[in-house]
Design a protein around this motif. Sequence first.
Motif, PDB file in Angstrom:
ATOM      1  N   ALA A 210     -28.526   5.854  32.230  1.00  0.00           N
ATOM      2  CA  ALA A 210     -29.520   6.780  32.768  1.00  0.00           C
ATOM      3  C   ALA A 210     -28.953   7.573  33.926  1.00  0.00           C
ATOM      4  N   SER A 211     -29.300   8.852  33.969  1.00  0.00           N
ATOM      5  CA  SER A 211     -28.920   9.738  35.068  1.00  0.00           C
ATOM      6  C   SER A 211     -30.157  10.001  35.904  1.00  0.00           C
ATOM      7  N   ALA A 212     -30.117   9.578  37.170  1.00  0.00           N
ATOM      8  CA  ALA A 212     -31.327   9.593  37.980  1.00  0.00           C
ATOM      9  C   ALA A 212     -31.626  10.934  38.628  1.00  0.00           C
ATOM     10  N   LEU A 213     -30.627  11.775  38.825  1.00  0.00           N
ATOM     11  CA  LEU A 213     -30.863  13.063  39.488  1.00  0.00           C
ATOM     12  C   LEU A 213     -30.073  14.158  38.777  1.00  0.00           C
ATOM     13  N   GLY A 214     -30.752  15.211  38.396  1.00  0.00           N
ATOM     14  CA  GLY A 214     -30.066  16.339  37.797  1.00  0.00           C
ATOM     15  C   GLY A 214     -29.589  16.047  36.389  1.00  0.00           C
TER      16      GLY A 214
ATOM     17  N   ASP B  39     -30.867  11.940  25.486  1.00  0.00           N
ATOM     18  CA  ASP B  39     -31.500  11.418  24.278  1.00  0.00           C
ATOM     19  C   ASP B  39     -32.889  10.863  24.553  1.00  0.00           C
ATOM     20  N   LEU B  40     -33.202  10.654  25.810  1.00  0.00           N
ATOM     21  CA  LEU B  40     -34.456  10.028  26.211  1.00  0.00           C
ATOM     22  C   LEU B  40     -34.853  10.603  27.562  1.00  0.00           C
ATOM     23  N   ILE B  41     -36.112  11.008  27.709  1.00  0.00           N
ATOM     24  CA  ILE B  41     -36.591  11.588  28.956  1.00  0.00           C
ATOM     25  C   ILE B  41     -37.564  10.624  29.634  1.00  0.00           C
ATOM     26  N   VAL B  42     -37.354  10.390  30.918  1.00  0.00           N
ATOM     27  CA  VAL B  42     -38.279   9.610  31.725  1.00  0.00           C
ATOM     28  C   VAL B  42     -39.069  10.592  32.582  1.00  0.00           C
ATOM     29  N   ALA B  43     -40.343  10.778  32.248  1.00  0.00           N
ATOM     30  CA  ALA B  43     -41.209  11.697  32.983  1.00  0.00           C
ATOM     31  C   ALA B  43     -41.835  10.932  34.145  1.00  0.00           C
ATOM     32  N   GLN B  44     -41.364  11.210  35.347  1.00  0.00           N
ATOM     33  CA  GLN B  44     -41.745  10.429  36.521  1.00  0.00           C
ATOM     34  C   GLN B  44     -42.674  11.229  37.430  1.00  0.00           C
ATOM     35  N   GLY B  45     -43.904  10.752  37.562  1.00  0.00           N
ATOM     36  CA  GLY B  45     -44.896  11.415  38.390  1.00  0.00           C
ATOM     37  C   GLY B  45     -44.678  11.201  39.864  1.00  0.00           C
ATOM     38  N   THR B  46     -45.376  11.988  40.651  1.00  0.00           N
ATOM     39  CA  THR B  46     -45.181  11.967  42.095  1.00  0.00           C
ATOM     40  C   THR B  46     -45.587  10.645  42.732  1.00  0.00           C
ATOM     41  N   GLU B  47     -46.432   9.853  42.053  1.00  0.00           N
ATOM     42  CA  GLU B  47     -46.860   8.583  42.639  1.00  0.00           C
ATOM     43  C   GLU B  47     -45.811   7.490  42.525  1.00  0.00           C
TER      44      GLU B  47
ATOM     45  N   ALA C  34     -20.646   8.589  26.779  1.00  0.00           N
ATOM     46  CA  ALA C  34     -21.720   7.814  26.170  1.00  0.00           C
ATOM     47  C   ALA C  34     -21.768   8.027  24.665  1.00  0.00           C
ATOM     48  N   ARG C  35     -21.590   9.282  24.242  1.00  0.00           N
ATOM     49  CA  ARG C  35     -21.597   9.586  22.815  1.00  0.00           C
ATOM     50  C   ARG C  35     -20.488   8.815  22.091  1.00  0.00           C
ATOM     51  N   GLU C  36     -19.297   8.806  22.679  1.00  0.00           N
ATOM     52  CA  GLU C  36     -18.174   8.100  22.068  1.00  0.00           C
ATOM     53  C   GLU C  36     -18.452   6.609  21.936  1.00  0.00           C
ATOM     54  N   ALA C  37     -19.223   6.076  22.893  1.00  0.00           N
ATOM     55  CA  ALA C  37     -19.534   4.642  22.871  1.00  0.00           C
ATOM     56  C   ALA C  37     -20.799   4.334  22.068  1.00  0.00           C
ATOM     57  N   GLY C  38     -21.479   5.383  21.590  1.00  0.00           N
ATOM     58  CA  GLY C  38     -22.708   5.169  20.839  1.00  0.00           C
ATOM     59  C   GLY C  38     -23.869   4.715  21.696  1.00  0.00           C
ATOM     60  N   VAL C  39     -23.851   5.089  22.978  1.00  0.00           N
ATOM     61  CA  VAL C  39     -24.893   4.678  23.917  1.00  0.00           C
ATOM     62  C   VAL C  39     -25.782   5.877  24.247  1.00  0.00           C
ATOM     63  N   PRO C  40     -27.097   5.783  24.035  1.00  0.00           N
ATOM     64  CA  PRO C  40     -27.981   6.902  24.361  1.00  0.00           C
ATOM     65  C   PRO C  40     -28.056   7.151  25.867  1.00  0.00           C
ATOM     66  N   VAL C  41     -28.331   8.406  26.215  1.00  0.00           N
ATOM     67  CA  VAL C  41     -28.413   8.833  27.615  1.00  0.00           C
ATOM     68  C   VAL C  41     -29.865   9.146  27.966  1.00  0.00           C
ATOM     69  N   ALA C  42     -30.352   8.571  29.045  1.00  0.00           N
ATOM     70  CA  ALA C  42     -31.698   8.853  29.541  1.00  0.00           C
ATOM     71  C   ALA C  42     -31.594   9.684  30.811  1.00  0.00           C
ATOM     72  N   ALA C  43     -32.629  10.467  31.097  1.00  0.00           N
ATOM     73  CA  ALA C  43     -32.647  11.290  32.303  1.00  0.00           C
ATOM     74  C   ALA C  43     -34.048  11.309  32.890  1.00  0.00           C
ATOM     75  N   LEU C  44     -34.143  11.199  34.212  1.00  0.00           N
ATOM     76  CA  LEU C  44     -35.421  11.215  34.904  1.00  0.00           C
ATOM     77  C   LEU C  44     -35.772  12.637  35.321  1.00  0.00           C
ATOM     78  N   VAL C  45     -37.042  13.014  35.130  1.00  0.00           N
ATOM     79  CA  VAL C  45     -37.478  14.362  35.461  1.00  0.00           C
ATOM     80  C   VAL C  45     -38.843  14.334  36.132  1.00  0.00           C
ATOM     81  N   GLY C  46     -39.124  15.417  36.873  1.00  0.00           N
ATOM     82  CA  GLY C  46     -40.418  15.543  37.517  1.00  0.00           C
ATOM     83  C   GLY C  46     -41.175  16.790  37.126  1.00  0.00           C
ATOM     84  N   THR C  47     -40.568  17.636  36.262  1.00  0.00           N
ATOM     85  CA  THR C  47     -41.227  18.843  35.781  1.00  0.00           C
ATOM     86  C   THR C  47     -40.833  19.082  34.327  1.00  0.00           C
TER      87      THR C  47
END
Length: 382
Positions: free
Chosen positions: A140-144, A180-188, A154-167
Motif C-alpha cells: 500500500a502507498s499511503a500518500l500520493g 489495483d485497490l483504492i482505500v477511500a479514507q474519510g476525514t474522520e 509489485a507487478r513482477e512479484a504478482g502483488v496488488p498495489v493499494a492506495a489511500l485517497v481522500g477525494t
Amino acid sequence: MRTALTERLGIEFPIFAFSHCRDVVAAVTNAGGFGVLGAVAYSPEQLDAELSWIDAQVGGRPYGVDVLVPGKLDARGTRVADLVPAEHRAFLDDLLRRYGVPAPPGATGEAADEFAGRVTASGATGLVEVALKHPIGLIASALGPPPAHMVELAREAGVPVAALVGTVEHALRQVEAGADLIVAQGTEAGGHTGEVSTMVLVPQVVDAVGPVPVLAAGGIADGRQVAAALALGAQGVWCGSVWLTTEEAETPPVVKRKLLAASSLDTVRSRSRTGKPARQLRSAWTEEWDRSPASPGPLGMPLQLLLAEGAMRAVNPAAERGEPGAVDLAGYYVGQVVGQLDRVRPARDVVYDLVRGYGEAVDRLAGLAEPDAAESEPDTAD
C-alpha cells in the motif's frame, strides 16, 4: 462477509487492519482478516526482521505492508536535519524546556537522517524491495500516487498495489498510476486525511473507479459501521484506530490511557506531527504548534515529521514516568472513533466483534425489509 476481494486475497473477512505493530498484524491475519504493517517506523534491516517474524506467525495466511511516499525531497549531499530552519529548532527546544522534557538525544543526528530517508520516494522503494522478498499479499502507498518503479516491482512479484485517497480526483489519479485497490479514507479517520467524510466519499469513489475495488476507511470501529461501508459499495474496510487500544498494540501506555478517556471531540486535523494534515489526539503538542503566537508553523513533510518523531523519543518515556508536562504533550494519530474505544481487548476479539456486529446489523436491516405479517396475508373477505 464474502466479497470479491475476500475471494481474490484468500481471506475470510474483508477487514484490513493497519498497524505499526507486528503483533496486531499477525493477530488480525490469524483471526481471518488482513493485517497491514506500517513500514515507515523501520529501517530495511528492521523491516526484514519484522516480516520474517510475521511469516513465522501466520503460517502462509496473507498480510500486507504499507509505505509512506510523501513526494520529492532533494537532499543529496546534505544532512536532512540541516534543512530544518533555526527558528523551528529554537521553538522546539523552548517548547520542551517549558514542559520540563529533556532535549531528545539523536533527534538531529545520523539516526534522524536515516529516519527521514525512509519517507522519501527512494527510501520507500527500498522498503518495498525488502517487503517483496516476503510472501506478502498487498503493498500500500499511503500518500500520493505510487511511484512507477514501485508498481513495476509489485507487478513482477504478482502483488496488488493499494492506495489511500481522500477525494475522487485522487482516486482517479491513483488508478491511472496503476493502483489495483483504492482505500477511500474519510476525514474522520486517524492519520493523514482530507476534508470529505467517509459517508460521502466512499460511494463517489466506488462510482468513479469501478470495477477497481474500494475499501472504506474512517469512522469504522464496530460491525454497524462495517455494514454501512459495504452498503455504500465498498468491498471491505480499512481500520487503524480501533487497534490502538488492543492488548497487542505498540501504543505507549500513557497514550493508550489518554485514548480510552477521550471523546470524539478530542481529535484534531493538524500538520504539527508530520507536516501534512493528520488527525490525531488533541494535545499540548498540537496546541503549541497550531495556536501559539510564538509558533513558526509546522514545516512540510518530512522535516516536521523529523522534528516531531525526534521529540517524541523524549516525550513518551518522560510521560511514562508521570512527568505532567510530558503527559500533556503525548499524543498519537487517531480518528474520531476514539470515542468508541472504551476498553482494552485482544485484537482477535476486535475482529470477531466486528464480524458479529456486522451480522446483527444485516439481520436488523433484513427485518426492516420484510412486510408486516398481517399485511402480507391475502384478503379472503367476501
